[in-house]
Design an enzyme around this catalytic site. Structure first.
Site, PDB file in Angstrom:
ATOM      1  N   ASP A  64       1.108  -1.122   0.180  1.00  0.00           N
ATOM      2  CA  ASP A  64       0.640   0.055   0.082  1.00  0.00           C
ATOM      3  C   ASP A  64       0.384   0.843  -0.095  1.00  0.00           C
ATOM      4  O   ASP A  64       0.430   2.531  -0.043  1.00  0.00           O
ATOM      5  CB  ASP A  64      -1.043  -0.482   1.318  1.00  0.00           C
ATOM      6  CG  ASP A  64      -0.492  -0.274   2.688  1.00  0.00           C
ATOM      7  OD1 ASP A  64       1.010  -0.278   2.294  1.00  0.00           O
ATOM      8  OD2 ASP A  64      -0.853  -0.565   3.347  1.00  0.00           O
ATOM      9  N   HIS A  65       1.574   0.961   0.073  1.00  0.00           N
ATOM     10  CA  HIS A  65       2.150   2.206   0.374  1.00  0.00           C
ATOM     11  C   HIS A  65       3.748   2.842  -1.087  1.00  0.00           C
ATOM     12  O   HIS A  65       3.317   3.568  -1.707  1.00  0.00           O
ATOM     13  CB  HIS A  65       3.902   2.394   1.584  1.00  0.00           C
ATOM     14  CG  HIS A  65       3.571   2.778   2.377  1.00  0.00           C
ATOM     15  ND1 HIS A  65       2.720   1.347   3.314  1.00  0.00           N
ATOM     16  CD2 HIS A  65       4.002   2.972   3.814  1.00  0.00           C
ATOM     17  CE1 HIS A  65       3.059   2.088   4.355  1.00  0.00           C
ATOM     18  NE2 HIS A  65       3.390   3.797   5.622  1.00  0.00           N
ATOM     19  N   ASP A 119       3.873  -1.398  11.347  1.00  0.00           N
ATOM     20  CA  ASP A 119       3.747   0.122  10.502  1.00  0.00           C
ATOM     21  C   ASP A 119       2.535   0.596  12.132  1.00  0.00           C
ATOM     22  O   ASP A 119       1.796   0.098  12.867  1.00  0.00           O
ATOM     23  CB  ASP A 119       2.228  -0.135   9.407  1.00  0.00           C
ATOM     24  CG  ASP A 119       2.445   1.370   9.184  1.00  0.00           C
ATOM     25  OD1 ASP A 119       3.197   1.339   7.793  1.00  0.00           O
ATOM     26  OD2 ASP A 119       1.354   1.349  10.068  1.00  0.00           O
ATOM     27  N   ARG A 379      -0.978  12.586  10.079  1.00  0.00           N
ATOM     28  CA  ARG A 379       0.152  13.314  10.340  1.00  0.00           C
ATOM     29  C   ARG A 379       1.153  14.564   9.365  1.00  0.00           C
ATOM     30  O   ARG A 379       0.135  14.614   8.260  1.00  0.00           O
ATOM     31  CB  ARG A 379       1.751  12.303  10.132  1.00  0.00           C
ATOM     32  CG  ARG A 379       1.923  11.363  10.779  1.00  0.00           C
ATOM     33  CD  ARG A 379       2.514  10.446  11.160  1.00  0.00           C
ATOM     34  NE  ARG A 379       2.815   9.681  11.658  1.00  0.00           N
ATOM     35  CZ  ARG A 379       2.940   7.825  11.770  1.00  0.00           C
ATOM     36  NH1 ARG A 379       3.135   8.029  11.098  1.00  0.00           N
ATOM     37  NH2 ARG A 379       3.013   7.122  13.179  1.00  0.00           N
ATOM     38  N   SER A 533       6.432   7.292  12.555  1.00  0.00           N
ATOM     39  CA  SER A 533       5.990   6.132  11.840  1.00  0.00           C
ATOM     40  C   SER A 533       7.105   5.158  12.663  1.00  0.00           C
ATOM     41  O   SER A 533       7.990   5.704  13.698  1.00  0.00           O
ATOM     42  CB  SER A 533       6.838   6.241  10.710  1.00  0.00           C
ATOM     43  OG  SER A 533       7.177   5.520   9.836  1.00  0.00           O
ATOM     44  N   ARG A 535       8.867   3.219  11.064  1.00  0.00           N
ATOM     45  CA  ARG A 535      10.065   2.685  10.290  1.00  0.00           C
ATOM     46  C   ARG A 535      11.116   2.267  10.814  1.00  0.00           C
ATOM     47  O   ARG A 535      11.938   3.022  11.602  1.00  0.00           O
ATOM     48  CB  ARG A 535      10.040   3.710   9.221  1.00  0.00           C
ATOM     49  CG  ARG A 535      10.982   4.868   9.287  1.00  0.00           C
ATOM     50  CD  ARG A 535      10.945   6.100   8.855  1.00  0.00           C
ATOM     51  NE  ARG A 535       8.864   6.238   8.313  1.00  0.00           N
ATOM     52  CZ  ARG A 535       8.877   7.384   7.802  1.00  0.00           C
ATOM     53  NH1 ARG A 535       9.891   8.246   7.483  1.00  0.00           N
ATOM     54  NH2 ARG A 535       7.688   7.723   7.619  1.00  0.00           N
TER      55      ARG A 535
END
Lengths: 643, 643
Positions: A64-65, A119, A379, A533, A535
């Site tokens: 989806d990213h 995520d 965000r 995030s 990440r």
């Protein structure tokens, strides 16, 4: 004494530890999810563990990213992820099928289960009564391999909702109110557990919006009860059989209580550049707007977009405004296409984007220079939109739609009569774009494109570190600051050497070069370092550049865990005032690290350049200490496997 | 003797010259179109001419190329274009409203009128009986300022269509057959004028597909009669009042004739890496496919996508295939959303992209490494997809849809019963996303973002040129080779200094550096140099790098014109064999240029490095000679204005 919902789920999944706030617990993970920006690395890590098949009840790999595909890298990642999923027993949600959190809510979430996702918005499934936690990809890989998830037992905050929302106030406004009160660090170390009679007036997608953006408070997760509303949602998704009731015991206790009167909420907006910079829309006034973006895992449900369609129907967007809409899932898009609402959106001038994260993560639709963008995202960090000097405001879908029509930030109450949009009795159910794993894993060939590089190995933490302070940053530094995303950098997620060139690129473009020249060093940060995030690249890429320690006033949870997972020492100042006494380029020395970590967790640091010493603390469990000393979680897991 | 259609329109628009093939003519331009990738520069050029309002009957500014918006540059361009349009009397088709050629056909095209567009696929409107020509942005700017368009009178080829298409053969197969016969340079200097009784079996969108991709033969344009079919289309678009009948006179003569038997055509495919590498689908065999892309100005009409929807309905794309569909316009998308076809496409697993050029120009959806992509686009030049080693096949929508289902290049006749898809009686008409110009131009503020740089000035051509051969390339070099597009470079279109860094980037990445080090030089090319896109940046950016001359075996029309427009001398070898005697880095000297150009147009060139001389020819009109000598068209127009 009774249990609250959080305690019930934790107790039923507890592998080690006890439910005392602050103490380390390990819990069994029922489900995992990954997305493509964190997934490639997570599956490389999983592969390194030599486990033939995932050991969870369910694992799903979403794309989806990175769906713009401006180069070969993204499609290569998608192909790799599809192959790995088929081979290792993971469901694969194909590109275009939707945003991981939206699809998971629709098709996979189960009340009372645990979900670990790579995520930060994984808590969205808390809207269904799941305990859903965001973590680094490596943590998720360990969970897929059957390992428990370790964390400090959070405090549980009872967010009691009273009354019901007034017309034109929405779920987004509820969570914006939570953010206004708690700030972006007020949730750290806590679970936000929703209760009170106001809960039953909220649909599951609305609860999911609230649970989703609880992530912005730094909370471990947010969770709602599983009740008749939940049951109706699961029934409409053809999954009533997975429903269980899950309520707090009447005599449950909580560490904190937060009361919110739904009926008094008015449309709110998070102003630039932080999700907690929240004000009533009507107080901010008619800011001229260049762009309106409706979508993201926070606000792209069927209900959200039906409301937007009802507002826009028969009207047209203001000539100055580019309106883009990215539906949350193929289910949502198909239903809007079937019932005519999509035609109303297009006719009103909306630009329809693919069902994906899109603009929320800076993948396209960057606003013009100095532009004002009003978004339903979660965000609004400076630059995250792809335009460094853009001003991003976060609002509800209703406020966004009203704004698109007038061209100015607009309180949707100006639209007049309240909307009536009903939840469907039955959603469009069609899982053909979710591929089940291969029955015969040996039949699967996993294709690796040239941008998919092996994981860089992590080295054991040395007994002492001498290093230069390569950068000193302020409070609330996000993982977007540390490791930018966006259209240029996200495609490199599976190529750490290439990605590392962009560490702190928006803050100090010379950082990567200086780090490499110095052979690594130390980062100094302020409060809430690493928010945002999940990440893990914000730890992995600095590790690749030789960063050995981060010294900050405080850390965001997931990032602190990621630092440990990749063998970087996260330290906090014992005296926050010492932060002021260190400057970039100072050389620091940290000695006797193993002894200190295995002892009282207090370390002495010498500032060689300025000739003074000060104290820092490593808030870690004994297990985390051992992970760090061997050079991170992957090394640790290998060590454990060999035992 | 009677006139053909081409002659009729040219005669009624003739400003100077006579209709003898090869002789220079000047024609009045009724309509212009620009798109955003060429438009920013075109309007900067228009602005430099100090004309307060466009002098055409209609000018439209479209946004369809740069819609991913991965940085601020695109949205800045859109804002600039919107302001310029409002100020100077141009209609502005907003981002999301669709591909210029599709929208122009739907909403603006008029039989018998002339259209000049800064996009090589402008001939699409030939499907309506317009004389529609692609040109560089500067030519379009001159036309907007009221100047005529100059060209060599083309030969007119009568393409006679016989019979009617068999089931599953399509308009795309007609133009692929034309390409198979003519090759990518067979149309140079010609207009393809369609006739024969087979024409009446083709709808306007089908005619538009054929006219569109005639561009790939190098033809000046393609044109169809305006007949009752045209009238019905315009009626369905609510524009019957603009219809005029336009047929060739019974005794019209043509320079050439090409006969095509529609009934014998079978599904065709243009194999990698050229649109003329055409074979029957069933002969190519079942190539495994990774991606199918349906869209582009060639094949994204309502009719095209309804056929695709009918094929996909109730089925699902092959697990290996990523199917992306970009509808041609907001009209098309709205109608598909209204009638349920879009729901069928999404349900079948299609990823729906914005109404824009998208993947066709390498803006997103790059295939995986070494991937096979089957597309309904018009060009399959190596690397244009965004993936250097991808294999791109060009097919009809029917073949694309069949392929998406099977995962292998598939002849759609395998699908069985023929499709029945009817043209609508009435299209969805809603021009609210096309903004008319401002009534009061002084009220318009044009905002220029930091990436919109002033046009670099062109210098007069020196009397003699001594320069190094900076690169020597082969036949059929495209403007994509010279000046790549794609997600990385396209956003720089309004910033020539930044763009110039990418000249020949895919062929020799050192080119720009070497050109700058050498202070400019000379390019040597083979046959059909500069085919493909109309982008004037393929002349403008080399000009910025100091390129003074291009010496080739032959040129594609638009690129040759662009070279002259920007003051670069286009020369052809008198003896093509001399091409072999020159190597990269040779130093060439061309002397007495003004005398030679004003004289016999033959120049002597000395190869100083190898010590021999050879002859080259400048095929130019006296007017073009003067343009070149003063340093290009913009300087020339200023000179004329001062007179």
């Amino acid at each position: 004494m009774g249990y609250n919902i959080t305690q019930k789920i934790l107790a039923s999944h507890l592998v080690s530890g006890s439910l005392e706030p602050g103490k380390e617990i390990a819990i069994r993970i029922d489900q995992t999810l990954t997305q493509d920006a964190t997934g490639t690395m997570a599956y490389l890590q999983f592969e390194a563990m030599n486990v033939p098949r995932v050991k969870t009840e369910l694992s799903v790999s979403y794309v989806d990213h990175n769906t713009l595909q401006t180069g070969f890298e993204n499609a290569d990642d998608h192909r790799f992820l599809q192959g790995m999923a088929a081979k290792y027993g993971v469901y694969f949600s194909r590109p275009g099928n939707g945003i991981c959190h939206q699809v998971h809510l629709e098709r996979f979430g189960v009340p009372g289960k645990t979900l670990l996702g790579s995520d930060s918005h994984t808590p969205t499934a808390g809207g269904l009564g799941m305990l859903a936690i965001g973590a680094g990809g490596l943590d998720v890989a360990v969970a897929m391999a059957g390992g428990p998830f370790y964390m400090a037992m959070p405090k549980v905050v009872n967010v009691r909702l009273h009354g019901r929302l007034a017309p034109w106030a929405s779920a987004k406004d509820v969570v914006l109110e939570v953010l206004r009160r708690l700030t972006v660090k007020g949730g750290v170390g806590k679970v936000l557990e929703y209760g009170g009679e106001g809960v039953k007036s909220l649909t599951v997608p609305e609860r999911a919006t609230i649970a989703n953006m609880g992530a912005e408070t730094g909370a471990t997760t947010s969770i709602f009860p599983s009740d008749e509303v939940t049951r109706a949602f699961l029934r409409a998704q053809g999954r009533e059989e997975v429903w269980v009731e899950l309520l707090a015991d009447p005599d449950a206790s909580y560490d904190e209580v937060l009361d919110i009167d739904l009926s008094s909420l008015e449309p709110l907006v998070a102003c630039p550049h932080s999700p907690d910079n929240v004000k009533p829309v009507h107080e901010v006034g008619p800011v001229a707007v260049d762009q309106v973006v409706i979508g993201s895992c926070t606000n792209s449900s069927y209900l959200d977009l039906m409301r937007v369609a009802a507002i826009l129907k028969g009207k047209v967007v203001h000539p100055r405004v580019s309106l883009v809409i990215a539906p949350g899932s193929r289910q949502v898009l198909t239903m809007l296409a079937q019932n005519g609402a999509l035609a109303d959106l297009v006719a009103a001038g909306a630009r329809i984007l693919e069902c994906a994260c899109g603009p929320c993560i800076g993948m396209g639709q960057a606003p013009p220079s100095g532009g004002v963008s009003v978004r339903t995202n979660n965000r609004n960090f400076k630059g995250r939109s792809g335009t460094a000097d853009a001003q991003v405001y976060l609002v509800s879908p209703e406020t966004a739609a009203a704004t698109a029509l007038t061209g100015y930030l607009t309180d949707p109450r100006e639209l007049g009569d309240p909307l009536v949009v009903e939840m469907p009795e039955k959603f469009y159910i069609d899982d053909r774009m979710i591929l089940p794993p291969a029955e015969d894993p040996t039949s699967v060939e996993v294709v690796r494109g040239p941008n998919i590089k092996p994981l860089p190995p992590a080295k054991p933490l040395p007994a002492s570190i001498q290093g230069r302070v390569l950068i000193k940053v302020g409070d609330n530094i996000t993982t977007d600051h540390i490791m930018p995303a966006g259209a240029k950098v996200l495609p490199l997620r599976s190529n750490i050497p290439a990605m590392a060139e962009y560490v702190f690129a928006g803050v100090d473009p010379s950082f990567a070069r200086r780090a490499k020249e110095a052979g690594g060093g130390i980062i100094v940060g302020g409060e809430n370092y690493g928010q945002g995030s999940s990440r893990e690249h914000a730890a992995l890429a600095p590790m690749y550049l030789g960063i050995k320690a981060v010294l900050a006033k405080s850390f965001a949870r997931i990032h602190r865990d990621n630092l440990i997972n990749f063998g970087i020492l996260p330290l906090t100042f014992v005296e926050p005032a010492d932060y002021e006494r260190i400057e970039q380029d100072d050389v620091l020395e940290i000695s006797n690290i193993p002894e200190a970590l295995r002892g009282g967790l207090e370390l002495e640091i010498k500032n060689i350049s300025r000739n003074f010493t000060f104290k820092a603390r490593a808030q870690m469990t004994p297990r985390e200490v051992e992970i760090l000393l061997v050079g991170g979680l992957l090394n640790y897991v290998s060590t454990q496997q060999r035992k």
